[in-house]
Design a protein around this motif. Structure first.
Motif, PDB file in Angstrom:
ATOM      1  N   LEU A   1      22.448 -40.716  17.411  1.00  0.00           N
ATOM      2  CA  LEU A   1      21.424 -41.456  18.154  1.00  0.00           C
ATOM      3  C   LEU A   1      20.123 -40.653  18.195  1.00  0.00           C
ATOM      4  O   LEU A   1      19.037 -41.179  17.957  1.00  0.00           O
ATOM      5  N   ALA A   2      20.264 -39.355  18.475  1.00  0.00           N
ATOM      6  CA  ALA A   2      19.072 -38.498  18.535  1.00  0.00           C
ATOM      7  C   ALA A   2      18.366 -38.499  17.186  1.00  0.00           C
ATOM      8  O   ALA A   2      17.137 -38.577  17.105  1.00  0.00           O
ATOM      9  N   ARG A   3      19.166 -38.430  16.114  1.00  0.00           N
ATOM     10  CA  ARG A   3      18.585 -38.386  14.764  1.00  0.00           C
ATOM     11  C   ARG A   3      17.837 -39.672  14.424  1.00  0.00           C
ATOM     12  O   ARG A   3      16.882 -39.660  13.656  1.00  0.00           O
ATOM     13  N   GLN A   4      18.324 -40.776  15.007  1.00  0.00           N
ATOM     14  CA  GLN A   4      17.612 -42.043  14.769  1.00  0.00           C
ATOM     15  C   GLN A   4      16.237 -42.033  15.441  1.00  0.00           C
ATOM     16  O   GLN A   4      15.326 -42.717  15.012  1.00  0.00           O
ATOM     17  N   VAL A   5      16.134 -41.235  16.500  1.00  0.00           N
ATOM     18  CA  VAL A   5      14.854 -41.172  17.214  1.00  0.00           C
ATOM     19  C   VAL A   5      13.905 -40.175  16.550  1.00  0.00           C
ATOM     20  O   VAL A   5      12.720 -40.430  16.408  1.00  0.00           O
ATOM     21  N   THR A   6      14.457 -39.028  16.119  1.00  0.00           N
ATOM     22  CA  THR A   6      13.608 -37.985  15.514  1.00  0.00           C
ATOM     23  C   THR A   6      14.435 -37.073  14.604  1.00  0.00           C
ATOM     24  O   THR A   6      15.570 -36.741  14.944  1.00  0.00           O
ATOM     25  N   PRO A   7      13.870 -36.620  13.473  1.00  0.00           N
ATOM     26  CA  PRO A   7      14.603 -35.664  12.629  1.00  0.00           C
ATOM     27  C   PRO A   7      14.606 -34.255  13.227  1.00  0.00           C
ATOM     28  O   PRO A   7      15.393 -33.416  12.820  1.00  0.00           O
TER      29      PRO A   7
END
Ligand code: ADP
Ligand code: ASP
Ligand code: MG
Length: 406
Positions: free
Chosen positions: A53-59
């Motif tokens: 989920l975090a990766r979908q928000v920011t790399p």
């Protein structure tokens, strides 16, 4: 009453039915007259899902915010398990890492426990409660929530066992102990009844997920016995090595005895011709942990596990900006290790491993040894085959190699 600490991993609390089973097992331990502290991991793949989920928000997620996110996983399972125990008529209360007094440094997503102040746990035990603690998390001196690195619930359990002077720390999982290799990868792997702290630490640091390396380090420091066991299995009996693995201080085996094969698929190798000091300073600034550091002839190499590297994109940008073409990350490799005290007393074991890998048509990209381990870096796709072949060579067919064998 003796305190015992039980830790249940993610697969053991993956759904409500499994949580109920765990609650029943906890109640049985309580009925035997123990003071019980239970440490739980997040349910199933929750931690991976939160990271995704975090990766979908920011790399490049901020590490403090990642800790706020990831620590939520264990909070869910602690509350549900406490409810499930109450449902069975038990008296239970759940605590976060912070409420349990787990004080860490402020290295977010990879924090180390500095001190444990388990006063609230002790008060609740004295009241007759079963205490359920969220694993993998603590709080820094600056009162920030931290997490302990992947697999960190094991560390919570051992640290609490030490602080509470527990009789033992039981690590319950989907596997009934530590095997001579990952049984999912090597079908002929065998359960090992007793392991020393050093052997277990080396297996864990080389990629055997069943126990966390830092947890074993703590256990060694404090002399805590770890019982690695199956959640589905019985409570420890008179001989906990008969149906699980006991990790404790134990007499040395014959030098050169191979205890196991461990592997890690997801690594990066940093290879640099830039001055070593510049490379290490950059890694330190970005809190990137590495192992197998090697500096020779103007080159620096270091192995970085992807497991706790949550900002690879940011690392790549920083390497390029600061070191340009004098440093690069080699992707596509994995590491496979053979572990045992005194394993590299002579060259026999390295040569035997090289020959076995050559038989598979493999030429390792690198080899490293310590007194407890030989590690080969090879293509990620060949890691499983290599683990099976090395297990066959060192454990199945010939039995342990003696150091002076050709
Ligand atoms: P938990 O969620 O209970 O903490 P983990 O997934 O972290 O469980 O660790 C258990 C897994 O570790 C097993 O399912 C097994 O596939 C893997 N494993 C890797 N190496 C070993 C080994 N040497 N012995 C036992 N299990 C191992
Ligand atoms: N939930 C954390 C992880 O998946 C900690 C643990 O399971 O021990 O790494
Ligand atoms: Mg684990």
């Amino acid at each position: 009453m003796a305190v015992i600490v039980q830790k249940y991993g993610g697969s053991s609390v993956a759904d409500v039915q499994k949580l109920r089973h765990v609650a029943g097992r906890v109640m049985r331990a309580r009925q035997l007259g123990h003071d019980v502290v239970v440490v739980v991991s997040a349910m199933g793949d929750t931690t991976d899902d939160l990271l995704e989920l975090a990766r979908q928000v920011t790399p490049s997620p901020d590490r403090r915010e990642l800790d706020m996110l990831l620590s939520a996983g264990e909070r869910i399972s602690m509350a549900l398990l406490s409810m499930a125990i109450r449902e069975l008529g038990g008296q239970a209360i759940s605590f976060t890492g912070s409420q349990s007094g787990i004080i860490t440094n402020d290295r977010h997503t990879d924090a180390r426990i500095i001190e444990v102040r388990p006063y609230r746990i002790q008060d609740e035990l004295a009241r007759g409660s079963i205490v359920v603690v969220a694993g993998y998390q603590g709080v820094s001196y600056r009162k920030e929530v931290t997490t302990l690195g992947r697999g960190g619930s094991d560390t919570t359990a051992v640290a609490l066992a030490a602080a509470l002077d527990a009789e033992y720390c039981e690590i319950c999982s989907d596997v009934d102990g530590v095997y001579s290799a990952d049984p999912r990868v090597v079908p002929t792997a065998r359960r090992i009844g007793t392991l020393s702290y050093e052997e277990t630490q080396e297996m864990a640091a080389s990629g055997a997920k069943v126990l966390n390396a830092q947890a074993v380090e703590f256990a060694k420091e404090k002399g805590i016995a770890i019982y690695a066991r199956a959640t589905q299995g019985a409570l420890p009996g008179a001989d906990p090595a008969s149906d699980g693995t006991v990790v404790r201080r134990s007499p040395p085996r014959l030098p050169g005895t191979v205890v196991g094969v461990a592997s890690e698929r997801d690594i990066l190798v940093l290879d640099a011709s830039a001055p070593a000091g510049h490379v290490l300073a950059l890694l330190e600034e970005r809190a990137v942990s590495g192992k197998q550091l090697h500096i020779f002839g103007g080159r620096t190499t270091i192995v970085v596990s992807r497991e706790n590297l949550h900002d690879e994109a940011g690392l790549r940008v920083a390497l390029q900006a600061r070191l340009g073409d004098t440093a690069h990350l080699v992707d596509g490799l994995g590491a496979v290790s053979v572990v045992g005290a005194g394993i590299n007393a002579t060259y026999a074991n390295v040569r035997a491993g090289d020959a076995a890998l050559a038989g598979l048509g493999l030429t390792p990209a690198g080899t490293a040894t310590s007194s407890f381990r030989i590690t080969w870096l090879i293509g990620r796709e060949q890691i499983a085959d290599a683990a099976r072949t090395l297990h066959q060579r060192f454990i199945d067919s010939t039995g342990p190699l003696l150091p002076d064998e050709p």
